[in-house]
Write a protein that holds these residues in place. Structure first.
Motif, PDB file in Angstrom:
ATOM      1  N   GLN A  27      58.079  95.585 103.513  1.00  0.00           N
ATOM      2  CA  GLN A  27      56.956  95.284 104.411  1.00  0.00           C
ATOM      3  C   GLN A  27      57.087  93.876 104.980  1.00  0.00           C
ATOM      4  O   GLN A  27      56.546  93.595 106.046  1.00  0.00           O
TER       5      GLN A  27
ATOM      6  N   ARG B  94      49.332  97.891 112.724  1.00  0.00           N
ATOM      7  CA  ARG B  94      49.418  99.347 112.904  1.00  0.00           C
ATOM      8  C   ARG B  94      50.608  99.902 112.113  1.00  0.00           C
ATOM      9  O   ARG B  94      50.487 100.922 111.424  1.00  0.00           O
TER      10      ARG B  94
ATOM     11  N   ALA C  79      49.720  99.877 108.352  1.00  0.00           N
ATOM     12  CA  ALA C  79      48.715 100.891 108.008  1.00  0.00           C
ATOM     13  C   ALA C  79      49.290 102.305 108.084  1.00  0.00           C
ATOM     14  O   ALA C  79      49.087 103.113 107.157  1.00  0.00           O
ATOM     15  N   LEU C  80      50.014 102.612 109.150  1.00  0.00           N
ATOM     16  CA  LEU C  80      50.537 103.968 109.305  1.00  0.00           C
ATOM     17  C   LEU C  80      51.667 104.264 108.334  1.00  0.00           C
ATOM     18  O   LEU C  80      51.784 105.374 107.815  1.00  0.00           O
ATOM     19  N   ARG C  81      52.493 103.265 108.037  1.00  0.00           N
ATOM     20  CA  ARG C  81      53.551 103.433 107.039  1.00  0.00           C
ATOM     21  C   ARG C  81      52.930 103.682 105.670  1.00  0.00           C
ATOM     22  O   ARG C  81      53.356 104.566 104.935  1.00  0.00           O
ATOM     23  N   SER C  82      51.926 102.893 105.340  1.00  0.00           N
ATOM     24  CA  SER C  82      51.262 103.038 104.038  1.00  0.00           C
ATOM     25  C   SER C  82      50.602 104.405 103.906  1.00  0.00           C
ATOM     26  O   SER C  82      50.659 105.031 102.848  1.00  0.00           O
ATOM     27  N   ARG C  83      49.981 104.868 104.977  1.00  0.00           N
ATOM     28  CA  ARG C  83      49.340 106.189 104.950  1.00  0.00           C
ATOM     29  C   ARG C  83      50.385 107.287 104.775  1.00  0.00           C
ATOM     30  O   ARG C  83      50.183 108.222 104.008  1.00  0.00           O
ATOM     31  N   ALA C  84      51.516 107.168 105.440  1.00  0.00           N
ATOM     32  CA  ALA C  84      52.562 108.191 105.348  1.00  0.00           C
ATOM     33  C   ALA C  84      53.175 108.257 103.953  1.00  0.00           C
ATOM     34  O   ALA C  84      53.491 109.342 103.454  1.00  0.00           O
TER      35      ALA C  84
ATOM     36  N   VAL D 280      51.879 108.029 101.170  1.00  0.00           N
ATOM     37  CA  VAL D 280      51.051 108.784 100.219  1.00  0.00           C
ATOM     38  C   VAL D 280      51.668 110.161  99.948  1.00  0.00           C
ATOM     39  O   VAL D 280      51.573 110.683  98.834  1.00  0.00           O
TER      40      VAL D 280
ATOM     41  N   GLU E 191      57.469 112.051 111.108  1.00  0.00           N
ATOM     42  CA  GLU E 191      56.063 111.619 111.201  1.00  0.00           C
ATOM     43  C   GLU E 191      55.966 110.168 111.665  1.00  0.00           C
ATOM     44  O   GLU E 191      55.163 109.836 112.539  1.00  0.00           O
TER      45      GLU E 191
ATOM     46  N   VAL F 234      53.993 108.737 114.959  1.00  0.00           N
ATOM     47  CA  VAL F 234      52.817 107.859 114.930  1.00  0.00           C
ATOM     48  C   VAL F 234      53.116 106.445 115.417  1.00  0.00           C
ATOM     49  O   VAL F 234      52.213 105.738 115.864  1.00  0.00           O
TER      50      VAL F 234
END
Length: 166
Positions: free
Chosen positions: A25, A44, A47-52, A54, A137, A141
């Protein structure tokens, strides 16, 4: 946020980097500090990397190994596709990443040999082939983000080469 904020404080004090580098990161923060990513785009990406990520939870892990990378690579023979070198942090500081069973086997072998390897408190295999399942993904995104040439050169932790950030 902390890395980018610290760089802003240092810059306010007159300390300006001639180049930047980041790990994991930290690469996002480095790109932001260099000017290759806006603060909004960097946030962005995080946040989007962290969400993916999961989606990878519970499928793998990471182990820190206090051995030279050459020795670790030799010991990974037979674990191809299951466990790989995730990071080389120093001459005798390597992180491996991969399947839970493979990591358990290696950790047991290293512990028996007196190597003080330790599991890192994550339940996914960052910096490994596991992350490839997120490729499509993430491309989708992150498509609206447009990196640009930064004002400060960025060293790539993948190639070791200086990049302009674009």
């Amino acid at each position: 946020a902390v890395m980018v904020s610290l760089a802003a404080v240092w810059e306010d004090w007159g300390v300006r980097p001639s180049a930047v580098i980041g790990h994991s990161q930290g690469e996002i923060a480095a790109a932001c500090v260099a000017g290759a990513l806006s603060l909004e785009d960097a946030a962005r990406v995080v946040a989007l990397r962290s969400r993916a990520i999961v989606a990878l939870a519970g499928k793998g892990g990471m182990v820190s190994v206090p051995l030279p990378v050459e020795q670790v690579r030799e010991e990974l023979a037979g674990y191809e596709g299951r466990v790989s070198v995730a990071a080389v942090n120093g001459p005798a500081s390597v992180v491996v990443s991969g399947d839970v069973q493979g990591l358990d086997e290696l950790l047991a072998r290293w512990t028996e040999a007196g190597v003080r390897a330790r599991r890192i408190a994550v339940d996914y295999a960052s910096h490994s082939a596991h992350v490839e399942e997120l490729h499509a993904e993430l491309l989708d995104v992150l498509a609206p983000i447009e990196p640009q040439a930064g004002r400060i050169p960025v060293y790539s932790t993948v190639t070791g080469e200086v990049e302009d950030g674009s």
